[in-house]
Design a protein around this motif. Structure first.
Motif, short mmCIF file in Angstrom:
data_model
loop_
_atom_site.label_atom_id
_atom_site.label_comp_id
_atom_site.label_asym_id
_atom_site.label_seq_id
_atom_site.Cartn_x
_atom_site.Cartn_y
_atom_site.Cartn_z
N LEU A 181 -4.77 16.07 -5.24
CA LEU A 181 -4.97 15.23 -4.05
C LEU A 181 -5.04 16.09 -2.79
CD1 LEU A 181 -2.53 12.22 -4.67
CD2 LEU A 181 -5.03 12.24 -4.87
N THR A 182 -4.19 17.11 -2.71
CA THR A 182 -4.12 17.95 -1.52
C THR A 182 -5.38 18.79 -1.36
OG1 THR A 182 -1.70 18.09 -1.71
CG2 THR A 182 -2.78 19.73 -0.33
N LEU A 183 -5.84 19.41 -2.45
CA LEU A 183 -6.97 20.33 -2.36
C LEU A 183 -8.32 19.62 -2.38
CD1 LEU A 183 -5.80 23.27 -4.68
CD2 LEU A 183 -5.60 23.03 -2.20
N SER A 184 -8.36 18.36 -2.79
CA SER A 184 -9.63 17.63 -2.83
C SER A 184 -10.17 17.35 -1.44
CB SER A 184 -9.46 16.32 -3.60
OG SER A 184 -8.58 15.44 -2.90
N GLY A 185 -9.27 17.31 -0.44
CA GLY A 185 -9.70 17.06 0.93
C GLY A 185 -9.93 15.61 1.25
N SER A 186 -9.84 14.75 0.26
CA SER A 186 -10.03 13.32 0.51
C SER A 186 -8.74 12.68 0.97
CB SER A 186 -10.52 12.63 -0.77
OG SER A 186 -9.60 12.82 -1.83
N SER A 187 -8.85 11.57 1.67
CA SER A 187 -7.66 10.89 2.17
C SER A 187 -6.94 10.17 1.03
CB SER A 187 -8.05 9.87 3.25
OG SER A 187 -8.95 8.92 2.72
N PHE A 188 -5.64 10.09 1.13
CA PHE A 188 -4.85 9.39 0.12
C PHE A 188 -3.63 8.77 0.79
CE2 PHE A 188 -3.60 13.84 0.24
CZ PHE A 188 -2.22 13.78 0.35
N SER A 189 -3.10 7.76 0.16
CA SER A 189 -1.96 7.03 0.70
C SER A 189 -0.65 7.70 0.29
CB SER A 189 -1.99 5.58 0.22
OG SER A 189 -0.80 4.91 0.58
N LYS A 190 0.12 8.13 1.27
CA LYS A 190 1.42 8.74 0.98
C LYS A 190 2.41 7.69 0.48
CE LYS A 190 0.81 12.56 4.22
NZ LYS A 190 1.33 13.27 5.43
N VAL A 191 2.19 6.45 0.90
CA VAL A 191 3.03 5.35 0.40
C VAL A 191 2.80 5.17 -1.10
CG1 VAL A 191 3.49 2.87 0.53
CG2 VAL A 191 3.04 4.17 2.63
N LYS A 192 1.55 5.26 -1.51
CA LYS A 192 1.21 5.14 -2.92
C LYS A 192 1.85 6.28 -3.72
CE LYS A 192 -2.81 4.78 -5.98
NZ LYS A 192 -4.30 4.78 -6.04
N ILE A 193 1.85 7.47 -3.15
CA ILE A 193 2.48 8.62 -3.81
C ILE A 193 3.98 8.37 -4.00
CG2 ILE A 193 3.03 11.07 -3.62
CD1 ILE A 193 0.12 10.49 -4.21
N MET A 194 4.62 7.84 -2.97
CA MET A 194 6.05 7.55 -3.06
C MET A 194 6.34 6.49 -4.11
SD MET A 194 7.79 9.56 -1.22
CE MET A 194 9.32 8.67 -1.52
N VAL A 195 5.45 5.51 -4.22
CA VAL A 195 5.64 4.47 -5.24
C VAL A 195 5.55 5.08 -6.64
CG1 VAL A 195 4.64 2.40 -6.27
CG2 VAL A 195 4.81 2.60 -3.78
N PHE A 196 4.53 5.92 -6.85
CA PHE A 196 4.40 6.61 -8.15
C PHE A 196 5.62 7.47 -8.43
CE2 PHE A 196 -0.51 6.48 -8.01
CZ PHE A 196 -0.49 5.26 -8.68
N PHE A 197 6.10 8.15 -7.39
CA PHE A 197 7.26 9.03 -7.56
C PHE A 197 8.49 8.22 -7.96
CE2 PHE A 197 11.09 10.81 -5.50
CZ PHE A 197 11.22 11.95 -6.27
N LEU A 198 8.73 7.11 -7.28
CA LEU A 198 9.90 6.29 -7.58
C LEU A 198 9.81 5.68 -8.98
CD1 LEU A 198 10.43 4.49 -4.15
CD2 LEU A 198 11.81 6.33 -5.14
N ILE A 199 8.59 5.30 -9.39
CA ILE A 199 8.42 4.79 -10.75
C ILE A 199 8.78 5.88 -11.76
CG2 ILE A 199 6.71 4.03 -12.46
CD1 ILE A 199 5.24 2.62 -10.20
#
Length: 414
Positions: A181-199
């Motif tokens: 996600l970081t190196l692709s340069g595209s935008s992404f939701s940090k909230v979505k990342i946190m949800v995946f992390f908590l799961i």
């Protein structure tokens, strides 16, 4: 602070865990982690010193030293293996299948080693190529343009980790996802990342239970020999109930991220640990490496020490030296300043070599981010022997990439 969202996320996670558990251990009055339930009391001054040492270790290796090391330029690069070269992916598919089979049958360790009872040829071939590290390198190398076979290899890598009880492979896969996600340069939701992390956090204890079953099965020679009532985690479930045991396992999972308890134990028991190290003739980190051990055994130069520093630390804590406890380089310096600084120097040299090889193999910086993950997970925590195996795997991987790159070059000239 490290650069990139993927590095910042993991760095903050580790640092926060150490700060949080420093306060938890102080207010509960007892050490946790590897020392939980063993009655080691906690004093404020020693805990603050331990926390300061841990935070300095993280900053010095994962931020300061890494920033210097990663700036070294490499003007040349090996020809990249194109996505059309399916045979390259097929080679690593075979390695991944090998990992699943032999970790399932023989319980190979972090490097994917096969015990000698798994056959001499398989044992030494595995020791030579360190397949687990090799597959992990491939996963980052090919992450920019994955093929169908890539995802099969990814799945098999996770399965092989679970079969050997190495649930840390799940952390690596999550970091790989963040890196992409970081190196692709595209935008992404940090909230979505946190949800995946908590799961992932709340599912992780279930894998920890599975890990206990696997380790017990490997110890007893097969899953059919395992008595569920004898399994530590399952007996806890039977006695305390599923909900209580689940949250106990969840807490233990979080404590895997902290090192402050280990640092505190070293400070508080330095004399005992030092005495044990000399009594048991503690071995140096490179004595764990198969190349060195085979060499000295064949020549009969001298007898290898019985325990490493990490084994000695575990022995001092529990009376059992068959497992290892993390230390960090500052803990080693407290034990023996000369060898501690020597290990620190070796760590930095290996960081330089690995970062140079990563840049030589991959211009997209996926491998460079993998090296940083290794610094945070292994160098910072004092797992010196693993760094030798990783360097060995990088060299083998470079040979494989060179072979495929040379073949592609010859085909273009025809």
């Amino acid at each position: 602070m490290p650069e990139g969202f993927n590095r910042k996320f993991l760095f903050i996670l580790f640092v926060f865990s150490n700060i949080a558990y420093a306060f938890v251990f102080y207010f509960t009055g007892e050490l946790g982690g590897d020392f939980k339930g063993r009655g080691y009391s906690v004093e404020l001054i020693s805990m603050l010193i331990s926390l300061a040492m841990v935070l300095f270790t993280f900053w010095f290796l994962a931020v300061f030293s890494w920033n210097l090391v990663s700036r070294i330029k490499v003007n040349r690069a090996l020809p990249e293996v194109g996505l059309e070269n399916w045979f390259f992916d097929f080679v690593f598919l075979l390695l991944a299948i090998y990992l699943v089979i032999y970790r399932g049958l023989f319980g190979g360790g972090v490097g994917g080693h096969v015990p000698e009872n798994g056959g001499v040829i398989f044992h030494y071939v595995a020791a030579l190529i360190t397949p687990s590290w090799l597959v992990a390198i491939y996963l980052f190398y090919r992450a920019q343009a994955p093929s169908v076979l890539y995802y099969v290899v990814l799945l098999l890598y996770v399965v092989s980790g679970l079969l050997s009880g190495l649930t840390g492979s799940l952390v690596l896969i999550f970091y790989l996802y963040l890196t992409k996600l970081t190196l692709s340069g595209s935008s992404f939701s940090k909230v979505k990342i946190m949800v995946f992390f908590l799961i992932g956090v709340f599912v992780y204890p279930l894998f920890r239970i599975f890990k206990v079953v696997v380790i017990e099965a490997n110890r007893k020679g097969g899953l059919s020999e395992v008595d569920v009532a004898d399994l530590g985690s399952f007996s806890v479930f039977l006695e305390k109930g599923w909900v209580s045991a689940y949250f106990d396992t969840l807490e233990a999972s979080f404590q895997r991220l902290q090192m402050v308890a280990n640092q505190y134990f070293i400070i508080d028991n330095l004399a005992i640990i030092r005495d044990l190290f000399f009594i048991y003739d503690g071995k140096l980190f490179f004595e764990n490496v198969w190349i060195y051990s085979v060499f000295v055994k064949r020549l009969g130069i001298y007898e290898i020490g019985e325990y490493s520093f990490q084994n000695i630390l575990a022995l001092a804590a529990t009376g059992n030296g068959t497992w290892s406890s993390q230390s960090g380089f500052l803990g080693h310096i407290l034990l023996n300043p000369f060898s501690g600084f020597f290990y620190l120097l070796i760590s930095i040299i290996f960081m330089v070599l690995l970062s140079l090889l990563a840049k030589l193999y991959d211009k997209s910086k996926y491998l460079l981010n993998y090296v940083w993950f290794l610094v945070l997970s292994y160098f910072v925590h004092g797992w010196y022997f693993a760094t030798v195996e990783v360097l060995q795997a990088f060299i083998v991987f470079g040979g494989i990439v060179s072979c495929f790159g040379l073949k592609a070059t010859l085909n273009r000239r025809r």
